[in-house]
Enzyme design. Sequence first.
Site, PDB file in Angstrom:
ATOM      1  N   ARG A   1       4.593  22.776  45.756  1.00  0.00           N
ATOM      2  CA  ARG A   1       4.954  22.506  47.051  1.00  0.00           C
ATOM      3  C   ARG A   1       4.370  21.372  47.713  1.00  0.00           C
ATOM      4  NH1 ARG A   1       0.936  26.469  50.491  1.00  0.00           N
ATOM      5  NH2 ARG A   1      -0.744  26.751  48.583  1.00  0.00           N
TER       6      ARG A   1
ATOM      7  N   SER B   1       2.578  25.786  54.986  1.00  0.00           N
ATOM      8  CA  SER B   1       2.482  26.247  53.772  1.00  0.00           C
ATOM      9  C   SER B   1       3.600  25.898  52.914  1.00  0.00           C
ATOM     10  CB  SER B   1       2.666  27.842  53.904  1.00  0.00           C
ATOM     11  OG  SER B   1       1.559  28.566  54.638  1.00  0.00           O
TER      12      SER B   1
ATOM     13  N   GLU C   1      14.083  33.838  60.358  1.00  0.00           N
ATOM     14  CA  GLU C   1      14.932  33.209  58.839  1.00  0.00           C
ATOM     15  C   GLU C   1      16.337  33.297  59.060  1.00  0.00           C
ATOM     16  OE1 GLU C   1      12.742  35.554  59.058  1.00  0.00           O
ATOM     17  OE2 GLU C   1      10.731  34.591  58.365  1.00  0.00           O
TER      18      GLU C   1
ATOM     19  N   PHE D   1      11.821  35.700  52.159  1.00  0.00           N
ATOM     20  CA  PHE D   1      12.471  35.633  53.123  1.00  0.00           C
ATOM     21  C   PHE D   1      13.705  34.775  53.001  1.00  0.00           C
ATOM     22  CE2 PHE D   1       7.903  35.574  54.512  1.00  0.00           C
ATOM     23  CZ  PHE D   1       7.665  36.802  54.726  1.00  0.00           C
TER      24      PHE D   1
ATOM     25  N   HIS E   1       6.434  29.634  47.367  1.00  0.00           N
ATOM     26  CA  HIS E   1       5.781  30.906  47.173  1.00  0.00           C
ATOM     27  C   HIS E   1       6.808  31.878  46.401  1.00  0.00           C
ATOM     28  CE1 HIS E   1       3.374  28.887  50.155  1.00  0.00           C
ATOM     29  NE2 HIS E   1       2.300  29.958  49.959  1.00  0.00           N
TER      30      HIS E   1
ATOM     31  N   ASP F   1      -1.568  37.992  48.697  1.00  0.00           N
ATOM     32  CA  ASP F   1      -0.669  38.557  49.940  1.00  0.00           C
ATOM     33  C   ASP F   1       0.013  39.889  49.483  1.00  0.00           C
ATOM     34  OD1 ASP F   1      -1.373  36.760  51.852  1.00  0.00           O
ATOM     35  OD2 ASP F   1       0.359  35.563  51.581  1.00  0.00           O
TER      36      ASP F   1
ATOM     37  N   ARG G   1       3.274  28.669  45.310  1.00  0.00           N
ATOM     38  CA  ARG G   1       2.090  28.583  45.848  1.00  0.00           C
ATOM     39  C   ARG G   1       1.219  27.797  45.116  1.00  0.00           C
ATOM     40  NH1 ARG G   1      -2.313  32.584  46.360  1.00  0.00           N
ATOM     41  NH2 ARG G   1      -3.845  31.530  47.827  1.00  0.00           N
TER      42      ARG G   1
END
Lengths: 275, 324
Positions: free
Chosen positions: B10, B37, B58, B83, B109, B117, B167
């Site tokens: 990322r 993020s 989203e 999402f 992610h 998470d 991530r």
Amino acid sequence: MKLVNDAGELRKIARDLRVDILKMLAASGSGHTGGSLSAIDILTALYFGRMNHGPNIPKDADRDIFVLSKGHGAPALYAVLANCGYFDKSHLGTLRQLNSMLSGHPYSPSTPGVEVSTGSLGQGLSMANGIAMALRLDKRKGTVFCMMGDGETQEGQIWEAAMTASHQKLDNIVGILDNNGLQIDGWVRDVKGIEPIGDKWRAFGWDVIEIDGHDMPAILSGIDKAVAVKGKPCLIWAHTVKGKGVSFMENKASFHGLTPTQDELAKALVELSTT
Amino acid sequence: MQGVEKKSLRDTYGAILAEIGEKNPNVVVLDADLSSSTRTSIFASKFPDRFFNMGVAEQDMISTAAGLAAGGKIPFASTFAIFASGRAWEQVRQSVCLSNLNVKIAASHGGITVGEDGPSHQALEDIALMRVLPNMTVIVPCDANETAAATRKIASTYGPVYLRTSREKFPLIIGKDEEFHIGKGRILRHGSDVAIIACGIMTSKALDAAQKLEEEGISAGVVNMPTIKPLDKDLIIQMAATTGAIVTAEEHSITGGLGSAVAEVVCESEPVPVMRVGMKGKFGSSGKPDELMDYYGMSAASIVEAAHKAVALKNEPARNGRAR
């Protein structure tokens, strides 16, 4: 396109478009009659009276752009586009048929003049915002008009998009609410009430102009006022009648997704010829 | 892959996006309140006029991106994979793919390496959800260098794309300046007994597994398959024909993802045993990324085990109706 400013002239065009819509739907045997008739006066005012557009400049960077978020009103849009010359009127008889350029809901890859594909309710205003943001980045002067149904405002995404337009201070977008009060399962107020709808849009940061959506001078001045709003988006809250123009279709939820029989078509055409 | 440098996918995506933005003024970026993020924050600080934070919305983000594309822009829309692919699936279908609009959905992610998470944030279905959509290209890079090359490539190639990053930092496998070819897999290691076809973090684990298998006397080939759609069918058929046994490995459900896609090709064109390594019909849980990968059977050891099974199936005496 050469625009018409005379309300009487525009009313005549709208009447002829109603005839096209009813013939198209009677021929296809499926499609949305009521919501096409409630929207057609506004569409007529936009396409024949106000919007900078035309089949000779389909991709002009400064054109005005229309998004039919209530995509089931496609017959109204197709009647308008055909009469503006985007495609031959003979195609209207092929609505919803295999290999027709006229899909059940607006489908941009196949229909000249359709700017984006819609039909799944709630997504058109977001797309219209995106187009308006692109126009603003490119310093283009076009306005994006986006017509929504009242039942459609039950979709959460409409309110996400309403927030986006006001947060981005998009003043090159004009929302139009075709508030005919009916949805498939009945009156909007019975299915899931949306009132106070004008206050809701104001609370989301929009200017709201309330008009009778079948009063041609009111529609024209509503569009002019909405386009002139600066620094925020504007909604034309149009009170309309589902099935407007044909007495036995008016305010009938059953004509949301029902098409006229040959008998009903004949009766409707007689009615329209006397208006 | 002990001792190999690891780099964040990322971070790389964010840096390359800013670089692309410098070169192409038509590139715009959208995020849904996760720019720090997803690393679109780098682009946002350099080009604030071309960055749109859509807030926690989203669905609106994807349809707005479609509108920007209809208006001639090249939008990159980023959020977490769950999402982008799940919450906004219908917007991806209706607003983007139906009209074949030039929207790049760059989701970070992906997979279970999201870790702590927990299952609500671990996208293990996204490849499947995106792969079924007409007009969509689905890319899952195996490392940071491949992420950089893929990001550059999709910016200059028309059409909707789903690019899945992660991530975590992944070991570097691909050379720094190698070009990305959409729809092409690549043999990283040759082998004759079984072929391991992998994407994402599982490519490095496949290389580890192949090493282990070699020590056991099994010759395993490794194919990195970053494009899940369109799939490199020729290479898959070639691997099936030359090894006679396939193992797939992905950080994703074994239903609908790379494993299913490979099995579809193999079944139709070159039937040989296919064993799929991935998440087996479960949701994940909170935990450390490496722990979770081991716990849910997405480790090099799981690939070794699957390879044994595939080879055993291949070598079973011919039965009625079985080709080999």
